[in-house]
Design a protein around this motif. Structure first.
Motif, PDB file in Angstrom:
ATOM      1  N   ALA A  18       0.833  -1.205   0.000  1.00 42.05           N
ATOM      2  CA  ALA A  18       0.000   0.000   0.000  1.00 42.05           C
ATOM      3  C   ALA A  18       0.868   1.255   0.000  1.00 42.05           C
ATOM      4  CB  ALA A  18      -0.935   0.002   1.206  1.00 42.05           C
ATOM      5  N   THR A  19       1.922   1.269   0.794  1.00 46.27           N
ATOM      6  CA  THR A  19       2.827   2.422   0.836  1.00 46.27           C
ATOM      7  C   THR A  19       3.513   2.615  -0.509  1.00 46.27           C
ATOM      8  OG1 THR A  19       3.208   2.080   3.198  1.00 46.27           O
ATOM      9  CG2 THR A  19       4.830   3.417   2.011  1.00 46.27           C
ATOM     10  N   ALA A  20       3.958   1.545  -1.114  1.00 45.45           N
ATOM     11  CA  ALA A  20       4.607   1.647  -2.423  1.00 45.45           C
ATOM     12  C   ALA A  20       3.636   2.176  -3.473  1.00 45.45           C
ATOM     13  CB  ALA A  20       5.162   0.288  -2.843  1.00 45.45           C
ATOM     14  N   THR A  21       2.422   1.687  -3.452  1.00 41.56           N
ATOM     15  CA  THR A  21       1.429   2.080  -4.452  1.00 41.56           C
ATOM     16  C   THR A  21       0.940   3.506  -4.265  1.00 41.56           C
ATOM     17  OG1 THR A  21       0.703  -0.217  -4.599  1.00 41.56           O
ATOM     18  CG2 THR A  21      -0.788   1.458  -5.470  1.00 41.56           C
ATOM     19  N   LEU A  22       0.696   3.904  -3.038  1.00 43.13           N
ATOM     20  CA  LEU A  22       0.081   5.203  -2.775  1.00 43.13           C
ATOM     21  C   LEU A  22       1.064   6.332  -2.495  1.00 43.13           C
ATOM     22  CD1 LEU A  22      -2.843   3.977  -0.513  1.00 43.13           C
ATOM     23  CD2 LEU A  22      -2.948   4.621  -2.917  1.00 43.13           C
ATOM     24  N   TYR A  27       5.291   9.558  -5.979  1.00 40.86           N
ATOM     25  CA  TYR A  27       6.415  10.470  -5.736  1.00 40.86           C
ATOM     26  C   TYR A  27       7.449  10.352  -6.851  1.00 40.86           C
ATOM     27  CZ  TYR A  27      10.472  12.657  -3.658  1.00 40.86           C
ATOM     28  OH  TYR A  27      11.553  13.456  -3.440  1.00 40.86           O
ATOM     29  N   MET A  28       7.764   9.145  -7.253  1.00 39.33           N
ATOM     30  CA  MET A  28       8.743   8.950  -8.328  1.00 39.33           C
ATOM     31  C   MET A  28       8.217   9.502  -9.648  1.00 39.33           C
ATOM     32  SD  MET A  28      10.152   5.171  -7.191  1.00 39.33           S
ATOM     33  CE  MET A  28      10.429   4.679  -8.848  1.00 39.33           C
ATOM     34  N   LEU A  30       6.143  11.999 -10.083  1.00 35.19           N
ATOM     35  CA  LEU A  30       5.983  13.451 -10.066  1.00 35.19           C
ATOM     36  C   LEU A  30       7.211  14.205  -9.566  1.00 35.19           C
ATOM     37  CD1 LEU A  30       2.358  13.591  -8.642  1.00 35.19           C
ATOM     38  CD2 LEU A  30       3.072  13.820 -11.016  1.00 35.19           C
ATOM     39  N   SER A  31       8.296  13.510  -9.289  1.00 35.76           N
ATOM     40  CA  SER A  31       9.458  14.168  -8.693  1.00 35.76           C
ATOM     41  C   SER A  31      10.131  15.168  -9.624  1.00 35.76           C
ATOM     42  CB  SER A  31      10.474  13.131  -8.214  1.00 35.76           C
ATOM     43  OG  SER A  31      10.940  12.375  -9.309  1.00 35.76           O
ATOM     44  N   ASP A  32       9.984  15.020 -10.924  1.00 37.35           N
ATOM     45  CA  ASP A  32      10.639  15.959 -11.837  1.00 37.35           C
ATOM     46  C   ASP A  32       9.651  16.876 -12.559  1.00 37.35           C
ATOM     47  OD1 ASP A  32       9.531  13.994 -13.383  1.00 37.35           O
ATOM     48  OD2 ASP A  32      11.229  13.791 -14.739  1.00 37.35           O
ATOM     49  N   VAL A  33       8.475  17.078 -11.981  1.00 42.65           N
ATOM     50  CA  VAL A  33       7.475  17.962 -12.576  1.00 42.65           C
ATOM     51  C   VAL A  33       7.981  19.398 -12.519  1.00 42.65           C
ATOM     52  CG1 VAL A  33       5.177  18.952 -12.222  1.00 42.65           C
ATOM     53  CG2 VAL A  33       5.500  16.497 -12.106  1.00 42.65           C
ATOM     54  N   GLN A  34       7.822  20.116 -13.609  1.00 39.85           N
ATOM     55  CA  GLN A  34       8.196  21.522 -13.702  1.00 39.85           C
ATOM     56  C   GLN A  34       6.943  22.360 -13.918  1.00 39.85           C
ATOM     57  OE1 GLN A  34      11.346  22.752 -13.232  1.00 39.85           O
ATOM     58  NE2 GLN A  34      11.759  20.636 -12.634  1.00 39.85           N
ATOM     59  N   PRO A  35       6.995  23.645 -13.547  1.00 38.06           N
ATOM     60  CA  PRO A  35       5.813  24.478 -13.779  1.00 38.06           C
ATOM     61  C   PRO A  35       5.592  24.704 -15.271  1.00 38.06           C
ATOM     62  CG  PRO A  35       7.638  25.817 -12.999  1.00 38.06           C
ATOM     63  CD  PRO A  35       8.081  24.384 -12.924  1.00 38.06           C
ATOM     64  N   PRO A  36       4.348  24.747 -15.715  1.00 41.01           N
ATOM     65  CA  PRO A  36       4.075  25.030 -17.126  1.00 41.01           C
ATOM     66  C   PRO A  36       4.514  26.445 -17.484  1.00 41.01           C
ATOM     67  CG  PRO A  36       2.098  24.232 -15.990  1.00 41.01           C
ATOM     68  CD  PRO A  36       3.132  24.492 -14.959  1.00 41.01           C
ATOM     69  N   ALA A 193       0.773  16.272 -20.131  1.00 40.39           N
ATOM     70  CA  ALA A 193       1.588  16.965 -19.137  1.00 40.39           C
ATOM     71  C   ALA A 193       1.452  16.357 -17.745  1.00 40.39           C
ATOM     72  CB  ALA A 193       1.214  18.437 -19.071  1.00 40.39           C
ATOM     73  N   VAL A 194       0.470  15.488 -17.550  1.00 40.68           N
ATOM     74  CA  VAL A 194       0.262  14.927 -16.230  1.00 40.68           C
ATOM     75  C   VAL A 194       1.403  13.980 -15.873  1.00 40.68           C
ATOM     76  CG1 VAL A 194      -1.273  13.586 -14.767  1.00 40.68           C
ATOM     77  CG2 VAL A 194      -2.224  15.153 -16.438  1.00 40.68           C
ATOM     78  N   LEU A 195       1.646  13.004 -16.699  1.00 40.57           N
ATOM     79  CA  LEU A 195       2.730  12.039 -16.479  1.00 40.57           C
ATOM     80  C   LEU A 195       3.430  11.775 -17.803  1.00 40.57           C
ATOM     81  CD1 LEU A 195       0.898   9.404 -14.270  1.00 40.57           C
ATOM     82  CD2 LEU A 195       2.450  11.173 -13.488  1.00 40.57           C
ATOM     83  N   ARG A 196       4.680  11.429 -17.705  1.00 38.69           N
ATOM     84  CA  ARG A 196       5.409  11.087 -18.940  1.00 38.69           C
ATOM     85  C   ARG A 196       5.292   9.627 -19.246  1.00 38.69           C
ATOM     86  NH1 ARG A 196      10.780  14.689 -18.162  1.00 38.69           N
ATOM     87  NH2 ARG A 196       9.658  16.430 -17.400  1.00 38.69           N
TER      88      ARG A 196
END
Length: 196
Positions: A18-22, A27-28, A30-36, A193-196
């Motif tokens: 559950a911790t890995a999934t949620l 986190y992995m 979205l860790s490199d998300v940049q502002p549009p 843009a949500v996920l690569r």
């Protein structure tokens, strides 16, 4: 005794999955998300206004996350496109909201960019939206016999105006409106843009 170890082991494996999934996988992702492009950091006045927004519990009745067109009529209501992770790049803490007693505010700055309208609406919501359930915030304003130089006078419809006095916005009210007007996410976003 052996069944207790099996139960404990099963609970630990379930908790780890559950911790890995949620937590870990999102986190992995979205860790490199940049502002549009087009999203600007908050100004000092907007950050102060954001604190007023939090302190007065606006987040309890207003969300900042319109749903996609396939899930809800939020776009037809004029609330804007569905957000992407980068839209919240400068938000700490995130103010997504959990309820919609009032309209979504993700794009209130594009829908209602008038400082005067927003100030009047904060002073007395029913003067602008009949039947509104939003509470009035008169403590963010001062009633004066005469406005001083530099005061921002709030003009409300005559039936809501105090007799013989003027309504003057406090700095907190001005900052809150600055924050609300800054909620304008009409800039273009890249596909996927949500996920690569």
């Amino acid at each position: 005794m052996e069944s207790e170890y099996k139960l404990l082991s099963g609970a630990m494996v379930t908790l780890a999955l559950a911790t890995a999934t949620l937590v870990v996988v999102p986190y992995m992702q979205l860790s490199d998300v940049q502002p549009p492009e087009g999203l600007k950091p908050y100004t000092e006045a907007q950050l102060r206004g954001r604190q007023v927004y939090i302190a007065n519990g606006c987040v309890y009745c207003h969300s900042q996350q319109p749903r996609s067109q396939s899930q809800a009529p939020d776009f037809q209501r004029g609330w804007g496109r569905a957000p992407v992770a980068g839209d919240y790049y400068y938000d700490h803490p995130h103010l997504l909201g959990t309820m919609r007693t009032g309209p979504d505010l993700f794009n209130i700055g594009a829908r209602q960019p008038s400082v005067d309208w927003n100030l009047g609406h904060l002073y007395e919501p029913r003067a602008y939206v009949p039947g509104s359930t939003m509470p009035a915030f008169p403590f963010l304003f001062k009633l004066k016999d005469k406005a001083d130089p530099g005061d921002k006078v709030v003009n409300v419809p005559p039936s809501y105006a105090p007799s013989g006095q003027v309504i003057v916005a406090s700095q907190e009210a001005l900052d809150l409106v600055e924050y609300l007007i800054g909620l304008d996410h009409t800039y273009p976003i890249k596909p996927n843009a949500v996920l690569r």
